[in-house]
Design a protein around this motif. Sequence first.
Motif, PDB file in Angstrom:
ATOM      1  N   GLY A 187       0.828  -1.209   0.000  1.00 17.60           N
ATOM      2  CA  GLY A 187       0.000   0.000   0.000  1.00 17.60           C
ATOM      3  C   GLY A 187       0.859   1.255   0.000  1.00 17.60           C
ATOM      4  N   TYR A 188       1.922   1.233   0.807  1.00 14.04           N
ATOM      5  CA  TYR A 188       2.822   2.383   0.861  1.00 14.04           C
ATOM      6  C   TYR A 188       3.460   2.627  -0.502  1.00 14.04           C
ATOM      7  N   GLU A 189       3.847   1.525  -1.134  1.00 12.10           N
ATOM      8  CA  GLU A 189       4.487   1.642  -2.446  1.00 12.10           C
ATOM      9  C   GLU A 189       3.547   2.337  -3.444  1.00 12.10           C
ATOM     10  N   MET A 190       2.280   1.860  -3.456  1.00 13.02           N
ATOM     11  CA  MET A 190       1.307   2.490  -4.371  1.00 13.02           C
ATOM     12  C   MET A 190       1.147   3.958  -4.036  1.00 13.02           C
ATOM     13  N   ALA A 191       0.986   4.227  -2.734  1.00 15.33           N
ATOM     14  CA  ALA A 191       0.750   5.614  -2.318  1.00 15.33           C
ATOM     15  C   ALA A 191       1.937   6.494  -2.692  1.00 15.33           C
ATOM     16  N   SER A 192       3.151   5.953  -2.547  1.00 15.17           N
ATOM     17  CA  SER A 192       4.300   6.805  -2.853  1.00 15.17           C
ATOM     18  C   SER A 192       4.317   7.127  -4.339  1.00 15.17           C
ATOM     19  N   ARG A 193       3.879   6.159  -5.148  1.00 17.18           N
ATOM     20  CA  ARG A 193       3.834   6.446  -6.593  1.00 17.18           C
ATOM     21  C   ARG A 193       2.806   7.538  -6.898  1.00 17.18           C
ATOM     22  N   ILE A 194       1.659   7.438  -6.216  1.00 13.20           N
ATOM     23  CA  ILE A 194       0.635   8.471  -6.429  1.00 13.20           C
ATOM     24  C   ILE A 194       1.189   9.838  -6.026  1.00 13.20           C
ATOM     25  N   ALA A 195       1.862   9.877  -4.887  1.00 11.18           N
ATOM     26  CA  ALA A 195       2.384  11.154  -4.388  1.00 11.18           C
ATOM     27  C   ALA A 195       3.419  11.728  -5.350  1.00 11.18           C
ATOM     28  N   VAL A 196       4.319  10.857  -5.818  1.00  9.86           N
ATOM     29  CA  VAL A 196       5.379  11.343  -6.704  1.00  9.86           C
ATOM     30  C   VAL A 196       4.793  11.868  -8.019  1.00  9.86           C
ATOM     31  N   GLU A 197       3.769  11.167  -8.510  1.00  9.76           N
ATOM     32  CA  GLU A 197       3.130  11.652  -9.745  1.00  9.76           C
ATOM     33  C   GLU A 197       2.419  12.969  -9.498  1.00  9.76           C
ATOM     34  N   HIS A 198       1.797  13.062  -8.337  1.00  9.60           N
ATOM     35  CA  HIS A 198       1.077  14.297  -8.046  1.00  9.60           C
ATOM     36  C   HIS A 198       2.054  15.468  -7.947  1.00  9.60           C
ATOM     37  N   LEU A 199       3.208  15.202  -7.378  1.00  8.68           N
ATOM     38  CA  LEU A 199       4.220  16.264  -7.280  1.00  8.68           C
ATOM     39  C   LEU A 199       4.566  16.782  -8.673  1.00  8.68           C
ATOM     40  N   GLU A 200       4.697  15.829  -9.582  1.00  4.70           N
ATOM     41  CA  GLU A 200       5.006  16.175 -10.971  1.00  4.70           C
ATOM     42  C   GLU A 200       3.939  17.145 -11.500  1.00  4.70           C
ATOM     43  N   ARG A 201       2.689  16.855 -11.136  1.00  3.06           N
ATOM     44  CA  ARG A 201       1.568  17.655 -11.635  1.00  3.06           C
ATOM     45  C   ARG A 201       1.578  19.074 -11.061  1.00  3.06           C
ATOM     46  N   ILE A 202       1.907  19.182  -9.772  1.00  2.00           N
ATOM     47  CA  ILE A 202       1.829  20.524  -9.190  1.00  2.00           C
ATOM     48  C   ILE A 202       3.148  21.299  -9.323  1.00  2.00           C
ATOM     49  N   ALA A 203       4.165  20.645  -9.886  1.00  2.00           N
ATOM     50  CA  ALA A 203       5.466  21.306  -9.983  1.00  2.00           C
ATOM     51  C   ALA A 203       5.397  22.485 -10.937  1.00  2.00           C
ATOM     52  N   GLN A 204       6.241  23.466 -10.668  1.00  2.00           N
ATOM     53  CA  GLN A 204       6.299  24.618 -11.554  1.00  2.00           C
ATOM     54  C   GLN A 204       7.726  24.826 -12.013  1.00  2.00           C
TER      55      GLN A 204
END
Length: 530
Positions: free
Chosen positions: A127-144
């Motif tokens: 579960g942590y592994e999946m969540a970390s992937r979601i978080a890392v992708e989300h970071l990509e999305r909000i990055a400027q």
Amino acid sequence: MALAFDEFGRPFILLRQQEEKSRLRGLDAQKANVSAGKAVARILRTSLGPKGMDKMLQSPDANDGATILEQMDVDNQIAKLMVELSRSQDYEIGDGTTGVVVMAGSLLEQAEKLLERGIHPIRIAEGYEMASRIAVEHLERIAQKFEFGLNDLEPLVQTCMTTLNSKMVNRCKRRLAEIAVKAVLAVADLERKDVNLDLIKVEGKVGGRLEDTELIYGITVDKDMSHPQMPKRIENAKIAILTCPFEPPKPKTKHKVDIDTVEKFQTLRQQEQKYFDDMVQKCKDVGATLVICQWGFDDEANHLLMHRNLPAVRWVGGVELELIAIATGGRIVPRFQELTPEKLGKAGLVREKSFGTTQDRMLYIEHCANSRAVTIFIRGGNKMMIEETKRSIHDALCVARNLIRNNSIVYGGGAAEIACSIAVDAAADRYPGVEQYAIRAFADALDAIPMALAENSGLQPIETLSAVKNQQIRENNPNCGIDCNDVGTNDMREQNVFETLIGKQQQILLATQVVKMILKIDDVISPSEY
Ligand code: ADP
């Protein structure tokens, strides 16, 4: 311990004196490990952020995660893993070393709760592994994108200043940040977007003030000109780098020279002088304007060198000599006869710098022909200050390097973590299995960073976090974070508090990996006390 094989060739481990070892298995093992990891993270939690506390260890005190852990004498294996975690963040990114441990600690804390609710550790890890992937992708999305140009260094300087904010040297952060940015740009390959930090030497000398710290476009040698009247500045220096003594050959002890008349003495003296004169002439003939010598020479020789207008530096160590040779593109010459114009090193400027009223002098060899290497020369009241400045500068250098490598950023002060927490929490609903508990727990763990920042700044952690989280959701603005310095706005973009995208991603990935590793250990065997 011995490795043995059963009749099917499967390996198994034989433990000698089994009964003398204490052993923890299954859930007990995981729980013990989790609490060891948490204990380490708890120590660092209060040093996170601009208002974080320092830790006093018996050696100089420190407020940098990697440093604190490095100096702590831990002998628990899990605690060592946390130290390694901080070190890898330091090695790869150079910043966020405290944050990564706090993050791992809170992931462990959440895992503990799940373990107690009977969820299998492997499920939590997945579960942590999946969540970390979601978080890392989300970071990509909000990055400027962070924009800066060679003529507009201000944004880079501002960023390095943010890094220096929480350090002891923040009194002087503007100057240090400028030095760090200039140093990185001096050695950067902007086309390939790469920076070799090895080319930046960070040196320190006790004395002077922190404000006197400076950037030298070249190398420093802890030596001075051999005669006080020799020029202190040599432009376009051509340097003879010698390992042969600058003196006439000494008579060996076995020989006897009888000098019984004034004439004999004078002839000998003249011969000596001539010998020496020839050496000076040889250097001048090949075009040297500076001589750097491994050996010393006596006062008479020194005087002559001054007289003949050939500045010289004596007693330069072998290592330094090599460094000078490499930087200036010169060759080390072992015999005067071998001196040729091609073997001279070249430097745009060689200058001697004296420090205040002290006798301390140093030689700066700048704009060397063969090297873009630069030196950051730190001054400070005592050794501790210099060491702390070195570490802070290292962090600032890494930040500037990371931005040149990849100029994507996310906002700090916990803003990125809150945004990820919201995204991860929302994504948990999509997972029907047990993993969703772990994914939600991961979201809660992300909240620990802004909470720690708030707590360390004297704010109410839960209230502050929920207010900021609400604001993020309401305004759909991932830049809201904790206003640690009480500036009056939560918008980290306005406060100019940001971190590099790769740094933040690395923090989340590394913390997750380490926690997964700890969760997967289900057998702890240790030699018993007696
Ligand atoms: P680390 O070793 O992890 O870099 P620091 O003690 O430097 O630890 O703290 C970094 C954290 O503090 C980051 O989450 C960063 O976003 C936050 N931070 C730094 N400066 C500020 C500030 N002025 N306002 C709010 N948060 C800040």
